[in-house]
Write an enzyme that holds these catalytic residues in place. Structure first.
Site, PDB file in Angstrom:
ATOM      1  N   CYS A  43      -9.738  90.527  47.117  1.00  0.00           N
ATOM      2  CA  CYS A  43      -7.895  90.371  48.373  1.00  0.00           C
ATOM      3  C   CYS A  43      -7.314  89.374  48.079  1.00  0.00           C
ATOM      4  CB  CYS A  43      -8.042  92.045  48.887  1.00  0.00           C
ATOM      5  SG  CYS A  43      -6.638  92.173  49.858  1.00  0.00           S
ATOM      6  N   CYS A  48      -4.353  90.233  46.105  1.00  0.00           N
ATOM      7  CA  CYS A  48      -3.340  90.688  46.871  1.00  0.00           C
ATOM      8  C   CYS A  48      -2.846  89.146  46.819  1.00  0.00           C
ATOM      9  CB  CYS A  48      -3.935  91.419  47.755  1.00  0.00           C
ATOM     10  SG  CYS A  48      -4.996  92.343  47.366  1.00  0.00           S
ATOM     11  N   LYS A  51      -1.965  86.162  45.015  1.00  0.00           N
ATOM     12  CA  LYS A  51      -0.883  86.845  43.753  1.00  0.00           C
ATOM     13  C   LYS A  51       0.586  86.296  45.138  1.00  0.00           C
ATOM     14  CE  LYS A  51       0.275  90.653  44.410  1.00  0.00           C
ATOM     15  NZ  LYS A  51       0.048  91.615  43.989  1.00  0.00           N
ATOM     16  N   TYR A 180      -0.764  96.841  36.815  1.00  0.00           N
ATOM     17  CA  TYR A 180      -0.441  96.290  37.692  1.00  0.00           C
ATOM     18  C   TYR A 180      -0.109  94.299  37.645  1.00  0.00           C
ATOM     19  CZ  TYR A 180      -0.504  99.929  41.400  1.00  0.00           C
ATOM     20  OH  TYR A 180      -1.083 101.321  42.313  1.00  0.00           O
ATOM     21  N   GLU A 184       2.193  92.633  37.489  1.00  0.00           N
ATOM     22  CA  GLU A 184       3.475  91.397  38.387  1.00  0.00           C
ATOM     23  C   GLU A 184       3.298  89.794  37.606  1.00  0.00           C
ATOM     24  OE1 GLU A 184       1.475  93.973  41.832  1.00  0.00           O
ATOM     25  OE2 GLU A 184       0.450  92.736  41.449  1.00  0.00           O
ATOM     26  N   HIS A 439      23.948 100.607  58.166  1.00  0.00           N
ATOM     27  CA  HIS A 439      24.456 100.207  56.773  1.00  0.00           C
ATOM     28  C   HIS A 439      25.088  98.651  57.564  1.00  0.00           C
ATOM     29  CE1 HIS A 439      28.417  99.861  54.178  1.00  0.00           C
ATOM     30  NE2 HIS A 439      29.383  99.335  54.999  1.00  0.00           N
ATOM     31  N   GLU A 444      20.458 102.570  52.951  1.00  0.00           N
ATOM     32  CA  GLU A 444      20.816 103.572  53.743  1.00  0.00           C
ATOM     33  C   GLU A 444      21.126 104.672  52.946  1.00  0.00           C
ATOM     34  OE1 GLU A 444      25.182 102.502  54.621  1.00  0.00           O
ATOM     35  OE2 GLU A 444      24.719 100.558  53.249  1.00  0.00           O
TER      36      GLU A 444
HETATM   37  P1  NDP Z   1      -4.459  99.190  35.880  1.00  0.00           P
HETATM   38  O1  NDP Z   1      -5.126  99.978  35.504  1.00  0.00           O
HETATM   39  O2  NDP Z   1      -3.002  98.583  36.148  1.00  0.00           O
HETATM   40  O3  NDP Z   1      -3.431  98.665  34.180  1.00  0.00           O
HETATM   41  C1  NDP Z   1      -4.212  98.549  32.799  1.00  0.00           C
HETATM   42  C2  NDP Z   1      -3.512  98.081  31.794  1.00  0.00           C
HETATM   43  O4  NDP Z   1      -3.810  97.960  30.434  1.00  0.00           O
HETATM   44  C3  NDP Z   1      -2.781  99.541  31.512  1.00  0.00           C
HETATM   45  O5  NDP Z   1      -1.112  99.218  31.152  1.00  0.00           O
HETATM   46  C4  NDP Z   1      -3.605 100.026  30.054  1.00  0.00           C
HETATM   47  O6  NDP Z   1      -2.512 100.835  28.696  1.00  0.00           O
HETATM   48  C5  NDP Z   1      -3.693  98.821  29.150  1.00  0.00           C
HETATM   49  N1  NDP Z   1      -4.619  98.179  28.432  1.00  0.00           N
HETATM   50  C6  NDP Z   1      -6.081  99.283  28.635  1.00  0.00           C
HETATM   51  N2  NDP Z   1      -7.258  98.686  27.653  1.00  0.00           N
HETATM   52  C7  NDP Z   1      -6.571  98.490  26.614  1.00  0.00           C
HETATM   53  C8  NDP Z   1      -6.686  98.109  25.392  1.00  0.00           C
HETATM   54  N3  NDP Z   1      -7.596  97.642  24.806  1.00  0.00           N
HETATM   55  N4  NDP Z   1      -5.674  97.310  25.025  1.00  0.00           N
HETATM   56  C9  NDP Z   1      -4.948  96.724  25.729  1.00  0.00           C
HETATM   57  N5  NDP Z   1      -4.211  97.457  26.124  1.00  0.00           N
HETATM   58  C10 NDP Z   1      -5.194  98.202  27.747  1.00  0.00           C
HETATM   59  O7  NDP Z   1      -4.950  97.342  35.946  1.00  0.00           O
HETATM   60  P2  NDP Z   1      -4.811  96.418  36.510  1.00  0.00           P
HETATM   61  O8  NDP Z   1      -6.099  95.201  35.182  1.00  0.00           O
HETATM   62  O9  NDP Z   1      -3.554  95.716  35.510  1.00  0.00           O
HETATM   63  O10 NDP Z   1      -4.933  96.446  37.793  1.00  0.00           O
HETATM   64  C11 NDP Z   1      -6.408  96.903  37.741  1.00  0.00           C
HETATM   65  C12 NDP Z   1      -6.332  97.664  39.576  1.00  0.00           C
HETATM   66  O11 NDP Z   1      -5.884  96.977  40.199  1.00  0.00           O
HETATM   67  C13 NDP Z   1      -4.782  98.882  39.795  1.00  0.00           C
HETATM   68  O12 NDP Z   1      -5.568  99.979  39.275  1.00  0.00           O
HETATM   69  C14 NDP Z   1      -5.077  98.093  40.745  1.00  0.00           C
HETATM   70  O13 NDP Z   1      -5.632  99.740  41.706  1.00  0.00           O
HETATM   71  C15 NDP Z   1      -4.988  97.554  40.979  1.00  0.00           C
HETATM   72  N6  NDP Z   1      -4.340  96.085  41.511  1.00  0.00           N
HETATM   73  C16 NDP Z   1      -3.294  96.319  42.385  1.00  0.00           C
HETATM   74  C17 NDP Z   1      -2.086  95.426  42.715  1.00  0.00           C
HETATM   75  C18 NDP Z   1      -1.263  96.189  43.829  1.00  0.00           C
HETATM   76  O14 NDP Z   1      -1.119  97.543  44.754  1.00  0.00           O
HETATM   77  N7  NDP Z   1       0.108  95.393  44.172  1.00  0.00           N
HETATM   78  C19 NDP Z   1      -1.522  94.871  42.342  1.00  0.00           C
HETATM   79  C20 NDP Z   1      -2.736  93.574  41.308  1.00  0.00           C
HETATM   80  C21 NDP Z   1      -3.687  95.015  40.419  1.00  0.00           C
HETATM   81  P3  NDP Z   1      -2.752 102.233  29.202  1.00  0.00           P
HETATM   82  O15 NDP Z   1      -1.380 102.307  30.281  1.00  0.00           O
HETATM   83  O16 NDP Z   1      -2.108 102.827  28.138  1.00  0.00           O
HETATM   84  O17 NDP Z   1      -3.356 103.089  29.840  1.00  0.00           O
END
Ligand code: NDP
Length: 457
Positions: A43, A48, A51, A180, A184, A439, A444
């Site tokens: 983080c 976080c 980022k 995510y 982002e 407002h 709102e």
């Molecule tokens: P996520 O789990 O959010 O997303 C992973 C993405 O990768 C999904 O869209 C998934 O597809 C895709 N994917 C998985 N495997 C493959 C593959 N082999 N080929 C192509 N695409 C694939 O993970 P992130 O890495 O974005 O983030 C990790 C974690 O970190 C999050 O779950 C969150 O908990 C945390 N995080 C939180 C943030 C916040 O609070 N703002 C910011 C950043 C991270 P599909 O949807 O089809 O499964």
């Protein structure tokens, strides 16, 4: 007092590990903490916090454009990536220092080393090549971004870890993923002036969110000029001249780019910790299986945060760490409550979400009422931007309880933190209606949505 060197030894000094260690030490426990990279964890060091600084930087890219509608001229503006990274690094150094000080002030010993378990009570400190013993051991090693090693040339891409230290900003970026981090960073790079293409294997990005969120974010990304290619995966990545790469896609096309960014999820960091031989049960991605008090299948070994793959968010890790310390070092059993955790995606515009998505509510409740609105905010009437705000309330039609709230739009993350209090407290739609609007604001609309949404009308 036990015969062990420590009452608690924590491996991993991220959000969960630091909170648990500090609190346990404050309750009088003798605490040791090992961290192989930097105290603060994902983080603070490469998640976080840095980022969010990149998000702020990137928002200026849009703001200079928007300012024109308000009479400002912002011609010949320039952006210095190196300066941003330097300033961001200074702040991360400062936070890292605070985390170290806080741990030390609480009385914990910090070891700058990789650590692994030799047996149930013995931790090997690799850098010092010696062992320490502890009554309880807490694994808080978090997760790491994985890349799909089945894709030839996968090593030509980077992950979020490296993105925070790029030497220069590429002209063109291909981001793979639809969660995510992918969303982002696609928005960050776009705001900073890169051409961005997002490649997602599924149909709807952010598929774990409410469908209206997914659709709205997709629309807004396209509106800014981010190319979103769905139902497509990488076939291979090929090196071209200089920094250029060619990404071959499953749809038969290819894209030439300066940067390939993997954002396909994270995995629990359990490799090499010596857990398997001790019989610590793990899931198929290596995550440690724990009970509601964060206890693993081995009695004195516990785990909190992303390494357990429950809800992978910083505030959750912090609460899990606190609950662990309260339970085992303050004789006050506390279980983490995972219901109604607010979530944000720092896309541009951002997402704020709490509670049930519409599809989840329809699955669990008999009668579900939906209230939703989609509008251009007052601010953008003058900027000329077509950016819109989406707001949605999911309500139990039988009890009138607000089950969920989902927002895409300016300040959505800030708004949802406050709405989460109301939703978690079980307030009803009538309570929202009885609250006088403030407002002129975007939020709102949350207390003025009167008409139930009827599909097809
Ligand atoms: P996520 O789990 O959010 O997303 C992973 C993405 O990768 C999904 O869209 C998934 O597809 C895709 N994917 C998985 N495997 C493959 C593959 N082999 N080929 C192509 N695409 C694939 O993970 P992130 O890495 O974005 O983030 C990790 C974690 O970190 C999050 O779950 C969150 O908990 C945390 N995080 C939180 C943030 C916040 O609070 N703002 C910011 C950043 C991270 P599909 O949807 O089809 O499964």
């Amino acid at each position: 007092m036990t015969n062990y060197d420590y009452d608690l030894f924590t491996i991993g000094a991220g959000s969960g590990g630091v909170r648990a260690s500090r609190l346990a030490a404050s309750y009088g426990a003798r605490v040791g903490v090992a961290e192989e990279y930097r105290v603060g964890g994902t983080c603070v060091v490469r998640g976080c916090i840095p980022k969010k600084y990149l998000v702020y930087a990137s928002e200026y890219g849009h703001n200079f454009e928007h300012a024109k509608g308000y009479g400002w001229s912002a011609e010949n503006v320039s952006f210095d990536w190196t300066k941003l990274i330097e300033n961001k690094d200074d702040e991360i150094d400062r936070l890292n220092g605070i985390y170290i000080r806080n741990l030390k002030n609480a009385g914990a010993d910090i070891f700058q080393t990789r650590a692994s378990l030799k047996d149930q009570h013995t931790v090997h400190l690799h850098a010092e090549n010696r062992d320490v013993t502890a009554e309880k051991i807490l694994i808080a090693t978090g997760g790491y971004p994985w890349v799909d090693e089945n894709v030839p040339g996968h090593e030509l891409g980077i992950t979020s870890n490296e993105a925070f230290h790029l030497e220069k900003l590429p002209k063109h970026v291909v981001v793979v993923g639809g969660g995510y981090i992918a969303i982002e960073f696609a928005c960050i790079f776009k705001g900073l002036g890169c051409d961005v293409c997002l490649v997602y294997r599924g149909e709807d990005i952010l598929r774990h969110f409410d469908t209206d969120v997914s659709v709205q974010v997709h629309t807004e990304m396209k509106r800014q000029g981010i190319r979103v290619i769905t139902q497509t995966i990488f076939e291979k990545i090929e090196k071209l001249e200089g920094d250029e790469k060619r990404v071959h896609l499953s749809n038969g096309n290819h894209i030439d780019t300066g940067l390939v960014f993997w954002a396909v999820g994270r995995k629990a960091a359990t490799t090499g910790l010596g857990l398997q031989k001790l019989g610590v049960k793990m899931g198929k991605s290596g995550e440690i299986k724990v009970d509601e008090f964060s206890r693993s299948s081995v009695e004195n070994i516990f785990a909190v945060g992303d390494v357990t793959d429950r809800v992978n968010l910083t505030p959750v890790a912090i609460r899990e760490g606190a609950a662990f310390a309260e339970t085992f070092f303050n004789k006050n059993p506390v279980k983490m409550d995972y219901r109604f955790i607010p979530k944000a995606v720092f896309s541009q515009p951002p997402v704020g979400s709490v509670g049930y998505a519409e599809h989840e509510a329809r699955h669990e409740f008999k009668n579900v009422d939906i209230y939703k609105t989609n509008f251009r905010s007052m601010k953008h009437v003058l900027t000329g931007s077509e950016e819109r705000v989406m707001m949605k309330l999911v309500v139990d039609g039988d009890t009138d309880r607000v089950l969920g709230c989902h927002i895409v739009g300016e300040e959505a993350a800030e708004i949802i933190q406050c709405i989460a209090i109301a939703v978690k407290a079980g307030l009803k739609k009538k309570d929202f209606d009885d609250t006088v609007a403030l407002h002129p604001t975007i939020s709102e609309e949350l207390v003025t949505m009167k008409e139930k949404f009827v599909p097809g009308i």
